[in-house]
Design a protein around this motif. Structure first.
Motif, PDB file in Angstrom:
ATOM      1  N   GLN A  59      20.460  96.695  38.617  1.00  0.00           N
ATOM      2  CA  GLN A  59      21.156  95.725  37.757  1.00  0.00           C
ATOM      3  C   GLN A  59      22.255  95.094  38.602  1.00  0.00           C
ATOM      4  O   GLN A  59      23.263  95.737  38.895  1.00  0.00           O
ATOM      5  N   THR A  60      22.044  93.866  39.005  1.00  0.00           N
ATOM      6  CA  THR A  60      22.946  93.230  39.974  1.00  0.00           C
ATOM      7  C   THR A  60      24.366  93.129  39.425  1.00  0.00           C
ATOM      8  O   THR A  60      25.326  93.531  40.087  1.00  0.00           O
ATOM      9  N   THR A  95      22.686  91.861  34.236  1.00  0.00           N
ATOM     10  CA  THR A  95      21.512  91.194  34.798  1.00  0.00           C
ATOM     11  C   THR A  95      20.257  91.719  34.094  1.00  0.00           C
ATOM     12  O   THR A  95      20.166  92.905  33.777  1.00  0.00           O
ATOM     13  N   ARG A 142      12.065  89.494  37.026  1.00  0.00           N
ATOM     14  CA  ARG A 142      13.382  89.751  36.436  1.00  0.00           C
ATOM     15  C   ARG A 142      13.416  89.053  35.080  1.00  0.00           C
ATOM     16  O   ARG A 142      13.237  87.845  34.983  1.00  0.00           O
ATOM     17  N   ALA A 145      18.747  87.849  31.209  1.00  0.00           N
ATOM     18  CA  ALA A 145      19.959  88.669  31.242  1.00  0.00           C
ATOM     19  C   ALA A 145      20.300  89.176  29.844  1.00  0.00           C
ATOM     20  O   ALA A 145      19.964  88.571  28.831  1.00  0.00           O
TER      21      ALA A 145
END
Lengths: 326, 738
Positions: free
Chosen positions: B615-616, B641, B671, B674
């Motif tokens: 999770q950035t 993220t 991905r 968010a």
């Protein structure tokens, strides 16, 4: 990469996701586009002698059960090949790519209706059987099978190891729509004298009477499999002892529906009707809900059942309803 | 159950007076009836002063008859000023309104002796945070470095590690799970929880066997002077807790909770033809703490915890289009622990602590013909001795041992979930076994010294090591540890810690029947470097900040292997930048945390790829304000993220089992959107003479944002749809305390 054997106790949380999902996914039971509904091999289990690298039969025949309900008789291409099971049961990718035992069997094109079931305007049913020769497999591949068998435990040899038979099908002009399916041909040692057979027959019934047309009102129907189909068989345990098991047959239900252009929502995909269950076991009643909209006039309604014994054996039945049945 | 804010206090004053006679009174905490010691009481106009003793009593030796004013001006309480006539023998009652002081006060302990990698959260503070649902453990999600767990999972994921790399302990003893079903509530009664410790990268050698980190729950030692208790009721569960003195020196606290979340779910699923709940999901737990000093130097404490979760349903249609996931399903998970503990203070500089935890774990899961039954006898032992050798050196050493004796029977498939996608279990090989009395010893010894070169030195060092032996794989592991604190100035400290951490493979991975007993212990090097700034002026004013980097390098990770079932060929790393900031300015308080992180894994089949729990960005903002009349409003905002998922290349139909098996390319190659969520919480408290009533409304996802938790595929993996997270979820709670 991680395999989780004991995730079963986490399944409640997985199920919460499932319970929250919407109802917009295509249904497994409703035939809309190009589908391969079943593959039947006439002898689902054969013997393999690792000493002589030979099979107990020279060939087997495989019958595909497919549908291209809205294909309009377009040209379809199929490919048939097989290879030794890379270990799908323990997580291997289901493919013969890079598998040294890959053996091409045949490639062909379905141009016109090849038999009674798969023909205009419904294009849904069994195709003509395809022969899969076993006695012509290259010695190199046979040696690999023998080599593999020599590494198996006696129990594994008795219970059988699989050859995967792949059947690919796609519109001849659009391979991107390719459907890849496979079926196991179980190879077991010669000490196992009684091999698995396909279930004898399958019938759709309502109140224990053969069903010849789909009901006009909401009704309970069932898939009937005669008692003779439930084979009793032996499973060898790791200690060499044998346990006696009885087959459990499960029937998958498939019913024609609107094209995926007309309908992409499962709840609306009921032009031919709807079943409460997509699969049933013997004795279990399924509920048929008749369509809420007028029936299609350009084709028949077709109900297909495929009963599987979970050992590679299966049998199929087909109910065609309407004036456009052959 | 949650205490929504610091309990209001009440003052109970009884005074008897006569002309030029002594005037005596007693001061109590309002609502709890606890005495209020060490408080100055003034009497006007004579300007007399008295101070309450430990029982709250005070006395003015000589008071003239007439009108007087009693003034009490205690910190943390509203000023009391009452006029009355001194009448001999006429009791007077007064109430002192406490000021609400619920601030984010204790995320960092300001002690040189503490673990540089440990954060400690106070129970009341944590439980009152929005989104915590009155459960303090759930507030751990607000700490930097703690990844957001997707959906309804009940795991704590620390710094990009796997969920199974986090170990849960209660007073240092391992328990199998920390949360009940779906993560709604922790397994130990919050009322009996003092605080919990969050140990992450670089934690010290007194703990081990966890590559990710440790979540340790510290039980509260009850010290009631009378019978006390509380009861609560909220949307999901209800419970009660009582505390009482026992005998002349003992104290007992007992709590129990029962959920009815299942009834809520049952009503949701009542019209669902595919899914029939037969036994609604439910959980119960019971917690007990008994404490008694055996002598002036020996304290005895007994903790009991029992927890049970159960669920049954019938899936009429195959779930996830997998025929094996059909039929009757039942799942029961439970455990209990009996934990006696003795702490022996040999001298002011030396003490020992011995504790034992005996208990059982059980899991019973069934669906269709698949089953898994596990009964485990668990015995853990901890012993630690601490001694202050001299002004420079404090020595701590000890041992902890876990014995698990398992009876297990199962018929379960080999489930493959590479890339987070489950292969259909209908296609999987099934393993059957019935094993009894399978022992597993996990034995650890540690040395954990604290060294300060001189009394005025800015350095404090924590060199240590730990040795762990894992009997299932017969593997001995040596784990060096080193931590350091450097006081840059009175309010700024640099901290650093690192070491090698090993953990045993999971039981099924090292099982001779199921896995590979030749596995080695996976291990991980940790490193952290950070700075703490503490500008706290008081509990209600000031700020604290932390910023720091961490890195973890994993080796010998267990992965699935077609030849040996499991192997140690996995590697990985995770690193991140953690930041937290809290600011209290009465009546406002703020908390912010932000983590920038990256976590990767690799194995021979898959070169380095982003790990499932990467999770950035993870941002948490919390703000709260204490209003008049004991109202409090607080809110939490989170941004994370999006989760990673794997989009398969295609699928192959397994027509022997009526399922499609996904064909994966690269893992976690997509991905998703968010995650963001705004939570809101409103607390209100009413103070009465002998009891208090609290009410709270905790609304998760107040904006009803449709967060994406994952992807769900069609039967042939040609189309997919997103799985949405929780919608707006209000929790209403009521609590009474006496």
């Amino acid at each position: 990469m991680r395999t989780r054997h004991l995730m079963i106790f986490l399944i409640p949380f997985l199920l919460m996701f499932i319970g929250c999902s919407s109802d917009t996914m295509p249904s497994y039971s409703i035939i809309q586009g190009l589908r391969v509904l079943g593959l039947q091999i006439d002898t689902p289990e054969i013997g393999f002698n690792s000493t002589t690298s030979s099979f107990s039969v020279a060939s087997v025949n495989m019958t595909p059960i497919i549908s291209d309900l809205y294909g309009g008789g377009r040209s379809l291409t199929y490919r048939l090949y097989h290879c030794m099971d890379p270990g799908i049961g323990i997580g291997a990718t289901p493919t013969c790519s890079n598998n040294p035992t890959l053996t091409q069997v045949t490639t062909g094109t379905l141009i016109t209706a090849p038999n009674l079931e798969f023909q205009a305007p419904n294009y849904t049913g069994a195709l003509a059987p395809i022969s899969i020769p076993l006695n012509s497999i290259s010695p190199t591949v046979l040696a690999l099978y023998s080599s593999k068998f020599s590494t198996l435990t006696p129990a594994q040899v008795f219970n059988g190891y699989s050859m995967l038979i792949f059947y690919e099908l796609f519109p001849t002009l659009d391979e991107s729509k390719k459907i890849t399916t496979f079926k196991r041909l179980v190879l077991s040692g010669n000490s196992k004298t009684v091999k698995n057979l396909n279930p004898t027959s399958l019938d759709f019934q309502q109140n224990q009477v053969h069903l010849s047309a789909l009901p006009l009102t909401e009704s309970s129907i069932n898939a009937f499999v005669p008692a003779a189909s439930f084979e009793t068989y032996f499973v060898m345990k790791s200690d060499g002892s044998l346990s006696t098991e009885t087959e459990t047959l499960e029937t998958a239900w498939f019913l024609t529906g609107p094209s995926d252009v007309e309908c992409s929502n499962k709840k609306e995909c009921t032009s031919d009707g709807l079943f409460a269950l997509s699969r049933s076991i013997p004795g279990e009643l399924n509920v048929f809900y008749p369509p809420k909209v007028p029936l299609p006039v350009s084709r028949a309604r077709i109900l297909i059942g495929v009963a599987k014994d979970n050992r590679g054996g299966n049998t199929m039945t087909r109910l065609c309803d309407g004036a456009l049945c052959p | 159950m949650k205490r929504s804010c610091i309990l209001s206090l009440a003052t109970f004053l009884t005074i008897s007076a006569h002309a030029d006679l002594p005037l005596e009174g007693q001061l109590f905490i309002k609502g709890t009836r606890d005495p209020l010691p060490e408080v100055n009481v003034f009497l006007l106009p004579e300007k007399l002063k008295s101070t309450t003793d430990q029982t709250g009593k005070f006395k003015f030796e000589s008071v003239k008859e007439g009108e007087v004013t009693v003034v009490v001006n205690a910190p943390g309480y509203s000023r009391l000023e009452v006029n009355f006539k001194t009448l001999y023998g006429v009791p007077q009652k007064f109430f002192l309104e406490p000021e609400p002081t619920l601030n984010f006060e204790t995320t960092i302990q300001s002690s040189e002796n503490r673990d540089p990698a440990k954060k400690n959260l106070n129970q009341k503070i944590a439980a009152s945070q929005p989104g915590a649902g009155s459960d303090p453990i759930r507030a751990v999600q607000n700490l930097p470095g703690v990844n957001r767990a997707q959906g309804f999972t009940s795991q704590v994921i620390i710094q990009g590690s796997a969920p199974e790399d986090t170990r849960y302990t209660i007073d240092g003893h391992e328990i199998p799970l920390i949360f009940h079903f779906g993560g709604l509530s922790s397994v130990f009664n919050p009322e009996l929880t003092e605080s919990f410790d969050y140990l992450s990268a670089g934690y010290q050698s007194n703990y081990g066997r966890a590559m990710g980190g440790i979540l340790n729950l510290n039980t509260r030692t009850p010290t009631p002077s009378r019978l006390k208790g509380s009861a609560f009721l909220d949307t999901f569960n209800a419970g009660a807790e009582v505390e009482t003195p026992v005998g002349d020196r003992g104290h007992l606290a007992l709590g129990a909770r029962v959920s009815y979340v299942g009834q809520v779910l049952k009503s949701i699923f009542k019209d669902n033809e595919d899914f029939a709940l037969t036994v609604a999901p439910s959980y119960q737990d019971v917690s007990l703490v008994y404490a008694r000093p055996l002598s002036p130097t020996i304290d005895f404490k007994w903790v009991t915890i029992g927890s049970k979760d159960s669920l049954e349903f019938v899936a009429n249609n195959a779930l996830a289009n997998d025929p094996s996931l059909r039929g009757a399903f039942s799942n029961r998970i439970g455990f209990f622990r009996l934990i006696p503990e003795i702490e022996w203070r040999h001298s002011e500089k030396s003490r020992s602590r011995f504790s034992l935890a005996l208990g059982r774990d059980f899991i019973n899961s069934e669906i269709g013909s698949i089953y898994f039954n596990l009964k485990t006898i668990s015995a853990t032992f901890r012993a630690e001795h601490q001694t202050q050798v001299n002004d420079q050196l404090k020595l701590a050493f000890g041992a902890d041992h876990r014995l698990a004796l398992a009876d297990v029977s199962f018929k379960i498939p080999v489930i493959t979930s590479d890339g987070g996608i489950l292969n259909p279990i209908s296609s999987a090989d099934t393993k059957v076994a019935n094993l009894n009395q399978i022992p597993a010893h996990l034995l650890g010894f540690y040395l954990n010294p604290t060294y300060k070169p001189s009394l005025d030195s800015r350095w404090t060092l924590y060199p240590g090591f730990r040795i762990d032996y894992f009997s299932p794989i017969k593997d001995l592991n040596f784990g060096p540890r080193l931590g350091a604190r450097y006081a840059l100035d009175p309010s700024t400290t640099l901290v650093s810690a690192g070491g090698l951490y090993a953990q045993s493979p999971r039981e099924q991975e090292s099982s001779p029947e199921f896995g590979n007993p030749k596995l080695k212990a996976p291990s991980c090097w940790h490193f952290k470097l950070g700075a703490e700034k503490d500008l706290s002026e008081s509990l209600s004013r000031g700020s604290e900040a932390y910023t720091g980097l961490y890195g973890k390098w994993y080796q010998n990770l267990v992965i699935s292997d077609l030849l040996t079932t499991f192997s140690n060929l996995g590697t990985g790393q995770s690193m991140g930048w953690e930041n937290s900031f809290k600011y209290n300015l009465d009546p406002w308080n703020f908390w912010a945390s932000y983590t920038l992180s990256r976590s990767t894994r690799a194995d021979p089949s898959h070169p380095s790829y982003l790990y499932q729990y990467d999770q950035t960005h993870f941002l948490t903002l919390i703000a709260g304000v204490n209003l008049k009349r004991n109202w409090r409003i607080s809110s939490r905002f989170r941004y994370v993220t999006g989760p990673l998922d794997t989009i398969p290349l295609g699928a192959a139909g397994d027509l022997d089992h009526d399922v499609f098996i996904p064909i994966r390319g690269s893992l976690f190659n997509a991905r998703l959107n968010a995650f963001s969520m705004l939570d809101l919480r409103i607390d209100k408290k009413w103070l009465y003479e002998t009891w208090t009533l609290s009410l709270y409304l905790d609304i998760q996802n107040v904006l009803n944002r449709q967060n994406t938790e994952g992807l769900q595929y069609s039967y042939d993996y040609t189309t997919s749809e997103t799985v949405k997270g929780i919608p707006i979820l209000p929790t209403f709670g009521l609590k009474g305390e006496f």
